[in-house]
Design an enzyme around this catalytic site. Structure first.
Site, short mmCIF file in Angstrom:
data_model
loop_
_atom_site.label_atom_id
_atom_site.label_comp_id
_atom_site.label_asym_id
_atom_site.label_seq_id
_atom_site.Cartn_x
_atom_site.Cartn_y
_atom_site.Cartn_z
N SER A 24 0.53 -1.36 -0.10
CA SER A 24 -0.25 0.26 0.37
C SER A 24 1.02 0.62 0.09
O SER A 24 1.90 0.78 0.73
CB SER A 24 -1.26 0.58 1.40
OG SER A 24 -1.83 -1.01 1.20
N GLN A 25 0.32 2.38 -0.15
CA GLN A 25 1.18 3.90 -0.16
C GLN A 25 1.39 3.79 1.82
O GLN A 25 0.13 4.43 1.94
CB GLN A 25 -0.20 4.82 -1.35
CG GLN A 25 0.45 5.92 -1.32
CD GLN A 25 -0.36 6.67 -1.59
OE1 GLN A 25 -1.76 6.29 -2.05
NE2 GLN A 25 -0.54 8.06 -2.06
#
Ligand code: SAH
Length: 224
Positions: free
Chosen positions: A72-73
């Site tokens: 994920s970011q």
């Protein structure tokens, strides 16, 4: 950004500078909890990303990992961790080990972390990194996380990093009274929302946090 400024992917920018910009990006996206920032400063995202993408580990973007999944970011990892409000005595369940990055951050904040993924290969790769980092309070297992982890339940905190249409019933049941669950809900090809579920004495409270985009929560184990 204007020409001449330090570009995001400037190969000349030193590691220390890239890490400073990484933390700055987290703060500017609203990650302000000092414990979360310290945990994210300690855990080197570069260890969880392989091959050509490793060079982009300190940029605020999701990146591809094995089994067609994504890490994920970082700003989303930070905001989810912050919303989960993990305490040092908490037992946390994460659904969706992926690279193991989010679990490694939770391990800095919690007493015990269980993380499950439907891909055995991702679980193996994450376990190797946890061993290298000497993270003895994280246990990674291959399992369909839609059913939670009944043997270790109940949990103080549950974090789901794949999107379901609704909060899965078994996960709600495995949350302790006073417990918090953070998860993305919605269909994969439409807008999903990050929600925070708090288990009160007389039921569940739901708070919508922000729009997000995650891979879907898929039933059953993967084939590698
Ligand atoms: N938290 C990860 C990113 C997760 S990506 C990180 O820090 O890198 C979402 C992950 O959820 C994928 O690895 C996917 O395999 C997993 N997943 C999807 N459905 C699942 C299910 N039913 N049970 C367990 N894991 C699942």
């Amino acid at each position: 950004m204007t020409a001449g400024g330090p570009e995001e992917d400037d190969p000349e920018a030193g590691l220390a500078e890239r890490k400073m910009r990484f933390l700055f990006a987290l703060r500017s996206h609203g990650v302000t909890d000092a414990r979360v920032l310290t945990a994210m400063e300690r855990v080197d995202r570069g260890l969880f990303v392989r091959g050509i993408f490793a060079a982009r580990a300190y940029e605020d973007m999701p990146l591809p990992i094995s089994c067609g999944q994504t890490i994920s970011q970082p700003s989303v990892v930070g905001l989810m961790t912050q919303a989960l409000n993990v305490g040092p005595r908490d037992t946390v369940l994460e659904i969706g080990t992926g690279s193991g990055y989010q679990a490694a951050i939770l391990a800095q904040l919690a007493r015990r972390v269980y993380t499950v993924d439907r891909w055995r290969r991702l679980v193996r790769e994450a376990q190797e990194i946890f061993r290298r980092l000497n993270l003895v309070n994280v246990t990674a297992m291959a399992a369909d996380g839609s059913f939670g982890l009944p043997d270790q339940a109940p949990f103080d905190r549950i974090l789901v990093t794949a999107a379901a249409e609704d909060p899965p019933g078994p996960l709600l049941q495995q949350l302790k009274p006073g417990g918090i669950m953070v998860l993305p809900v919605g269909q994969s090809d439409t807008v999903q929302h990050l929600i925070k579920v708090t288990r009160g004495t007389s039921g569940f409270e739901y708070e919508e946090l922000r729009p997000v985009r995650f891979v879907p929560l898929v039933e059953g184990l993967g084939n590698e």
